[in-house]
Design an enzyme around this catalytic site. Structure first.
Site, short mmCIF file in Angstrom:
data_model
loop_
_atom_site.label_atom_id
_atom_site.label_comp_id
_atom_site.label_asym_id
_atom_site.label_seq_id
_atom_site.Cartn_x
_atom_site.Cartn_y
_atom_site.Cartn_z
N ASN A 55 55.89 39.92 29.45
CA ASN A 55 56.15 41.07 30.33
C ASN A 55 55.98 40.65 31.78
O ASN A 55 55.24 39.71 32.07
CB ASN A 55 55.15 42.19 30.05
CG ASN A 55 55.33 42.76 28.67
OD1 ASN A 55 56.44 42.76 28.14
ND2 ASN A 55 54.25 43.23 28.08
N GLY B 299 52.26 39.22 34.76
CA GLY B 299 51.31 38.14 34.51
C GLY B 299 50.00 38.61 33.92
O GLY B 299 49.86 39.74 33.44
N LYS C 122 39.89 46.78 34.51
CA LYS C 122 39.34 47.82 35.39
C LYS C 122 39.47 49.19 34.75
O LYS C 122 38.62 50.06 34.95
CB LYS C 122 40.03 47.81 36.75
CG LYS C 122 39.26 47.04 37.79
CD LYS C 122 39.37 45.54 37.70
CE LYS C 122 38.33 44.78 37.01
NZ LYS C 122 38.52 43.33 37.02
N ILE D 217 34.16 37.25 34.30
CA ILE D 217 34.70 38.00 33.15
C ILE D 217 33.58 38.35 32.18
O ILE D 217 33.51 39.48 31.69
CB ILE D 217 35.81 37.19 32.44
CG1 ILE D 217 36.95 36.87 33.42
CG2 ILE D 217 36.34 37.97 31.24
CD1 ILE D 217 38.12 36.13 32.81
N THR E 124 34.03 33.17 27.71
CA THR E 124 34.53 33.31 29.09
C THR E 124 33.87 32.24 29.96
O THR E 124 32.96 32.51 30.73
CB THR E 124 34.20 34.71 29.65
OG1 THR E 124 32.79 34.95 29.51
CG2 THR E 124 34.95 35.80 28.91
N HIS F 43 30.16 59.96 59.12
CA HIS F 43 28.97 60.33 58.36
C HIS F 43 29.29 61.56 57.54
O HIS F 43 29.95 62.46 58.05
CB HIS F 43 27.81 60.63 59.31
CG HIS F 43 26.58 61.11 58.60
ND1 HIS F 43 25.75 60.26 57.89
CD2 HIS F 43 26.06 62.36 58.47
CE1 HIS F 43 24.76 60.96 57.37
NE2 HIS F 43 24.93 62.25 57.70
P1 NAI Z 1 33.85 31.89 35.73
O1 NAI Z 1 34.08 30.55 36.28
O2 NAI Z 1 33.69 33.06 36.63
O3 NAI Z 1 32.51 31.86 34.82
C1 NAI Z 1 32.32 30.99 33.75
C2 NAI Z 1 30.84 30.88 33.49
O4 NAI Z 1 30.62 30.20 32.28
C3 NAI Z 1 30.10 30.13 34.57
O5 NAI Z 1 29.03 30.92 34.99
C4 NAI Z 1 29.64 28.84 33.87
O6 NAI Z 1 28.42 28.35 34.37
C5 NAI Z 1 29.51 29.31 32.43
N1 NAI Z 1 29.66 28.28 31.40
C6 NAI Z 1 30.56 27.26 31.37
N2 NAI Z 1 30.42 26.57 30.21
C7 NAI Z 1 29.43 27.18 29.50
C8 NAI Z 1 28.85 26.97 28.22
N3 NAI Z 1 29.26 25.96 27.43
N4 NAI Z 1 27.86 27.79 27.80
C9 NAI Z 1 27.45 28.81 28.60
N5 NAI Z 1 27.97 29.07 29.82
C10 NAI Z 1 28.96 28.28 30.26
O7 NAI Z 1 35.00 32.10 34.65
P2 NAI Z 1 35.51 33.43 33.93
O8 NAI Z 1 34.47 34.48 33.94
O9 NAI Z 1 36.03 32.98 32.62
O10 NAI Z 1 36.70 33.89 34.87
C11 NAI Z 1 37.84 33.05 35.02
C12 NAI Z 1 38.50 33.23 36.37
O11 NAI Z 1 39.07 34.51 36.49
C13 NAI Z 1 37.52 33.04 37.50
O12 NAI Z 1 38.06 32.13 38.41
C14 NAI Z 1 37.41 34.41 38.13
O13 NAI Z 1 37.26 34.36 39.53
C15 NAI Z 1 38.74 35.09 37.73
N6 NAI Z 1 38.52 36.51 37.57
C16 NAI Z 1 38.33 37.28 38.66
C17 NAI Z 1 38.06 38.64 38.53
C18 NAI Z 1 37.81 39.45 39.73
O14 NAI Z 1 38.17 39.04 40.82
N7 NAI Z 1 37.19 40.62 39.62
C19 NAI Z 1 38.00 39.28 37.23
C20 NAI Z 1 38.16 38.36 36.16
C21 NAI Z 1 38.43 37.04 36.35
#
Ligand code: NAI
Length: 467
Positions: A38, A41, A52, A183, A267, A443
């Site tokens: 779709n 992305g 959200k 995530i 994640t 305010h």
């Molecule tokens: P992330 O990089 O934010 O977090 C991954 C986490 O997993 C890290 O804290 C890391 O230390 C931990 N980790 C890695 N290997 C591990 C293991 N074997 N055991 C336990 N912990 C481990 O990645 P995430 O949450 O998967 O998100 C992916 C991408 O998507 C990110 O770059 C994020 O910025 C983006 N994203 C942004 C959002 C937003 O702007 N609100 C919402 C969702 C995703």
């Protein structure tokens, strides 16, 4: 094989690709967008938007728990998961359908299929009706990213990526989350709010690594209150199916421990999707992690081949991708000044409370040897936050000690994902804390907390106790 001739081909219709396609069309180019799924992305289909929607539902449920304070008697609400998912999918459909309309409106052709680059001016697309060959002048790679697995935890019925977590058939009673990043914490908190027992194991010594620890502390406290169990300095090692779910072995602070759950949510980051799209045919070699290098106009080292979004280096954020998409379209259409500048890329995290950051962190300033002054103000002292029963959190402003220029703004609290725009504008425009202080903030609003934090840089907040 059918053939199409066009000016620009955009490979991928996520927020980086579709925005690029639209801008290039608006600047007078004939554009084809190739997408097998779709339109929209990850962000629109299985990322930002659906997550959200679920997170809003979690917040709604959470607010009913505090209704008694305002004098309401509320029976504990019952959640119909199927209805929640249907509502979420309705939002996704409206938005992705909207992109289709924007494309039609500009005569952008969507070729539905998997595209492969054959040369700097030829792309082949495998569609349901056979192969289509597209001849073009410029190519934009916007193929995005996909959830990263770890050894021993391949995605399957029991091991979910965010995609499965966004469309559960029913709520798991127990969810084991590997990775306390963006995530893991956003979705983990949603599941905890709707009643799932959530356990998080995080590799590093804090959840949300990279975020200012002062902000993280507030979220971690709330996560604990919501019932989440968080294990830092820990990693999942192996798992197996059991009669009633899964058994996970994890190393918690160096010691093996066994956990039982109904599902695992993995994640641990995302990886760029840059393999098998024919980059080798145009001399573009992604780095060892799969990212494509580009210049500030998002052009690869091969002229006329551009790359934008998660497939390139930098933060994996939709708005970063869109900004790159606009820059690439501007460069293709020879519009000067259309470079991508990553100086101010805000980050927003939909935990409870929300986190939002922009510009430099205190740690980054220290690393760079920049002398700073810091101001803080708590939502607990803000009337609007009190009236919303949302007083957890603070705003932290980092200013250059020499000239008061705002270098970074870091927020945790109610609606900060919207409030951060003022901080980004301040940094982008090179404003000082005085510029913000002299701007009258209405305010009673949450935005006053940012103004008061700026006042606090010089210990001049009228609503703070004197230090
Ligand atoms: P992330 O990089 O934010 O977090 C991954 C986490 O997993 C890290 O804290 C890391 O230390 C931990 N980790 C890695 N290997 C591990 C293991 N074997 N055991 C336990 N912990 C481990 O990645 P995430 O949450 O998967 O998100 C992916 C991408 O998507 C990110 O770059 C994020 O910025 C983006 N994203 C942004 C959002 C937003 O702007 N609100 C919402 C969702 C995703």
């Amino acid at each position: 094989m059918s053939k199409i001739k066009t000016d620009v081909v955009v490979l991928g219709a996520g927020p980086a690709g579709y925005v690029c396609a639209i801008r290039a069309a608006d600047l007078g180019k004939k554009v084809v967008c190739v997408e097998f799924d779709n339109l929209g992305g990850t962000c629109l289909n299985v990322g930002c938007i659906p997550s959200k929607a679920l997170i809003s539902a979690g917040h709604f449920l959470e607010s009913t728990r505090h209704a008694a304070t305002m004098g309401f008697t509320v029976e504990p609400p019952q959640l119909d998961v199927q209805k929640l998912i249907a509502w979420k999918e309705g939002i996704v459909k409206r938005l992705t359908g909207g992109i289709g309309l924007l494309f039609k409106n500009r005569n952008i052709e969507w070729v539905k299929g998997k595209g492969r680059i054959l040369s700097p001016n030829k792309i082949e697309v495998e569609t349901a009706d056979g192969k289509v060959e597209i001849e073009c002048l410029d190519i934009v790679v916007a193929t995005g990213s996909a959830p990263a697995p770890i050894p021993g935890f391949d995605f399957c019925e029991q091991v979910w990526s965010s995609t499965e977590a966004l469309a559960p058939q029913e709520l798991p009673k127990r969810l084991f989350v590997i990775g306390g990043g963006v995530i893991g914490m956003e979705l983990g908190m949603f599941y905890a709010q709707v009643g799932t027992e959530v356990t998080v194991v995080e590799f590093m010594d804090q959840i949300l690594p990279g975020v200012d620890p002062e902000l993280v502390k507030v979220v971690q406290r709330k996560a604990k209150k919501t019932g989440m169990k968080i294990h830092l300095n820990s990693a999942a090692k192996s798992w197996k199916k059991t009669a009633d779910g899964v058994e996970v072995i994890a190393e918690i602070n160096g010691k093996p421990q066994t956990f039982h759950a109904d599902a695992i949510l993995l994640t641990v980051g995302r990886k760029p999707v840059t393999a098998d799209i024919g980059l080798e045919n145009v001399g573009v070699k992604p780095d060892a992690r799969g990212f494509i290098s580009v210049n500030d106009q998002c052009c690869t080292k091969t002229p006329h081949v551009y790359a934008v979004g998660d497939a390139t280096h930098g933060m994996m954020l939709a708005h970063k991708g869109s900004a790159q998409g606009l820059a690439a379209a501007g460069a293709i259409c020879r519009r000067p000044g259309n470079a991508y500048d990553p100086k101010v890329v805000p980050g927003v995290i939909y935990t409870d409370p929300e986190i939002a950051t922009t510009g430099l962190s205190e740690a980054e300033c220290k690393e760079r040897g920049i002398k700073v002054k810091i101001g803080r103000f708590n939502f607990g002292a803000n009337g609007r936050a009190m009236s919303m029963q949302a007083t957890d959190g603070l705003v932290k402003v980092i200013a250059d000690a020499n000239d008061d220029t705002i270098l970074g703004v870091h927020m945790v609290g109610p609606n900060v994902t919207d409030m951060i725009a003022e901080g980004s504008l301040a940094i982008e425009a090179g404003l000082s804390v005085e510029d913000i202080v002299l701007t009258i903030h209405a305010h009673p609003t949450l935005s006053e907390v940012f103004m008061e934090a700026c006042e606090d840089v010089h210990s001049m907040s009228p609503h703070a106790m004197k230090k």
